[in-house]
Design a protein around this motif. Sequence first.
Motif, PDB file in Angstrom:
ATOM      1  N   PHE A   1      -0.053 -45.358 -35.566  1.00 46.65           N
ATOM      2  CA  PHE A   1       0.462 -45.384 -36.925  1.00 46.65           C
ATOM      3  C   PHE A   1       1.138 -44.065 -37.271  1.00 46.65           C
ATOM      4  O   PHE A   1       2.252 -44.037 -37.808  1.00 46.65           O
ATOM      5  N   GLU A   2       0.479 -42.949 -36.941  1.00 53.78           N
ATOM      6  CA  GLU A   2       0.991 -41.647 -37.382  1.00 53.78           C
ATOM      7  C   GLU A   2       2.286 -41.256 -36.670  1.00 53.78           C
ATOM      8  O   GLU A   2       3.235 -40.823 -37.318  1.00 53.78           O
TER       9      GLU A   2
ATOM     10  N   GLY B   1       4.265 -43.340 -35.294  1.00 51.37           N
ATOM     11  CA  GLY B   1       5.211 -44.377 -35.736  1.00 51.37           C
ATOM     12  C   GLY B   1       5.818 -44.037 -37.088  1.00 51.37           C
ATOM     13  O   GLY B   1       7.020 -44.240 -37.310  1.00 51.37           O
ATOM     14  N   LEU B   2       5.001 -43.489 -37.977  1.00 51.75           N
ATOM     15  CA  LEU B   2       5.492 -43.076 -39.296  1.00 51.75           C
ATOM     16  C   LEU B   2       6.526 -41.959 -39.145  1.00 51.75           C
ATOM     17  O   LEU B   2       7.596 -41.994 -39.757  1.00 51.75           O
TER      18      LEU B   2
ATOM     19  N   ASP C   1       9.744 -43.405 -37.758  1.00 53.12           N
ATOM     20  CA  ASP C   1      10.397 -44.222 -38.788  1.00 53.12           C
ATOM     21  C   ASP C   1      11.109 -43.331 -39.817  1.00 53.12           C
ATOM     22  O   ASP C   1      12.267 -43.579 -40.188  1.00 53.12           O
ATOM     23  N   GLU C   2      10.424 -42.269 -40.249  1.00 52.07           N
ATOM     24  CA  GLU C   2      11.025 -41.361 -41.237  1.00 52.07           C
ATOM     25  C   GLU C   2      12.243 -40.640 -40.641  1.00 52.07           C
ATOM     26  O   GLU C   2      13.275 -40.509 -41.296  1.00 52.07           O
TER      27      GLU C   2
ATOM     28  N   ARG D   1       5.682 -54.808 -43.859  1.00 53.39           N
ATOM     29  CA  ARG D   1       6.072 -53.403 -43.708  1.00 53.39           C
ATOM     30  C   ARG D   1       7.032 -53.020 -44.816  1.00 53.39           C
ATOM     31  O   ARG D   1       8.031 -53.697 -45.026  1.00 53.39           O
TER      32      ARG D   1
ATOM     33  N   ASP E   1       9.509 -50.298 -45.347  1.00 54.33           N
ATOM     34  CA  ASP E   1      10.228 -49.143 -44.814  1.00 54.33           C
ATOM     35  C   ASP E   1      11.578 -49.064 -45.531  1.00 54.33           C
ATOM     36  O   ASP E   1      11.786 -49.744 -46.536  1.00 54.33           O
TER      37      ASP E   1
ATOM     38  N   TYR F   1       1.980 -51.301 -43.953  1.00 58.82           N
ATOM     39  CA  TYR F   1       2.666 -50.041 -43.650  1.00 58.82           C
ATOM     40  C   TYR F   1       3.610 -49.675 -44.785  1.00 58.82           C
ATOM     41  O   TYR F   1       4.308 -50.552 -45.315  1.00 58.82           O
ATOM     42  N   MET F   2       3.632 -48.400 -45.162  1.00 57.54           N
ATOM     43  CA  MET F   2       4.609 -47.946 -46.150  1.00 57.54           C
ATOM     44  C   MET F   2       5.113 -46.565 -45.785  1.00 57.54           C
ATOM     45  O   MET F   2       4.333 -45.657 -45.490  1.00 57.54           O
ATOM     46  N   SER F   3       6.431 -46.394 -45.790  1.00 52.44           N
ATOM     47  CA  SER F   3       7.020 -45.079 -45.519  1.00 52.44           C
ATOM     48  C   SER F   3       7.427 -44.452 -46.843  1.00 52.44           C
ATOM     49  O   SER F   3       7.207 -45.020 -47.923  1.00 52.44           O
ATOM     50  N   SER F   4       8.081 -43.279 -46.782  1.00 50.89           N
ATOM     51  CA  SER F   4       8.481 -42.588 -48.005  1.00 50.89           C
ATOM     52  C   SER F   4       9.476 -43.415 -48.820  1.00 50.89           C
ATOM     53  O   SER F   4       9.615 -43.204 -50.019  1.00 50.89           O
TER      54      SER F   4
ATOM     55  N   PHE G   1      -4.009 -47.301 -43.808  1.00 53.68           N
ATOM     56  CA  PHE G   1      -2.853 -46.481 -43.416  1.00 53.68           C
ATOM     57  C   PHE G   1      -1.929 -46.227 -44.607  1.00 53.68           C
ATOM     58  O   PHE G   1      -1.248 -45.197 -44.664  1.00 53.68           O
TER      59      PHE G   1
ATOM     60  N   GLU H   1      -3.563 -43.485 -46.493  1.00 51.58           N
ATOM     61  CA  GLU H   1      -3.348 -42.191 -45.827  1.00 51.58           C
ATOM     62  C   GLU H   1      -2.006 -41.573 -46.254  1.00 51.58           C
ATOM     63  O   GLU H   1      -1.916 -40.369 -46.500  1.00 51.58           O
TER      64      GLU H   1
ATOM     65  N   MET I   1      -1.549 -38.025 -48.143  1.00 51.01           N
ATOM     66  CA  MET I   1      -0.761 -36.926 -47.568  1.00 51.01           C
ATOM     67  C   MET I   1       0.319 -36.423 -48.511  1.00 51.01           C
ATOM     68  O   MET I   1       0.808 -35.309 -48.364  1.00 51.01           O
TER      69      MET I   1
END
Lengths: 142, 106
Positions: free
Chosen positions: A38-39, A41-42, A45-46, B13, B15, B46-49, B77, B80, B84
């Motif tokens: 996950f980490e 991958g994040l 992705d970013e 997801r 993203d 899952y989630m990004s910025s 996740f 998390e 962060m």
Amino acid sequence: MKTCFHFSTKADIENLPQIAGWLEETLAGAGVGEKDQFEIGLAVDEACSNIILYGYADRSGTIDIESCIRDDELTVTIEDAGKPFNPLEVTPPVLDADIDHRKIGGLGVHLIRSVTDDLFYEYRDGKNILTLVKVRGAVGCG
Amino acid sequence: MQDEITTLAFSGRIDASSSTGMEEDLVRVMDEGHRHIIVDLSGVEYMSSAGLRVLLATLKRIKAMKGELRLCGLQPFVREVFDMTGFSKLFTITETVSEAENSIRA
């Protein structure tokens, strides 16, 4: 032992899930724990989102990714030929600002820094080369 | 009634490619005048910025409308990512939709 995998794709926002799927498959196949998957991958992705949205912006291009798995460490190198962009120079966001002062930007690079142990950037032969390093979590707790 | 509570659930997801869909849904509800919104994230793995940006913009607009925004059901996740970035402190987060409803009505 070190095992590496390559992936190349058109820098299109619609391809982000494809990149994530490839990475997950290679990491899971090599026995990398879920949290590490996950980490890293994040972070990937970013980084790829930035390349697609800002690096290439309105033009097309490709993203090349190499993922290397060692017993104790994961390394992912991402190359693109978009605008030069060094994420190490991005100003960190103020995380404890209240809602009125909280800025919308800068979170992606902050997340990349948060989930990696080392980060290297160079611009060479017209390419951005970003290397993400992550120390693997203890086996069984991944 | 504009002061009814509107609940939106998302899944999969979130993203930079899918966050625009979430943004459109939230903007549409706020454009309709709804200002008490619950975002159910229990189906989001899952989630990004990109997703965080949409939620922050939503929180800012809801606050300007003097409404209430609640998030609920964050998977580990996703939690998390909130931790962060300091987003855990910025938002009111509950376990379930009914707890979110109660906290808006309180």
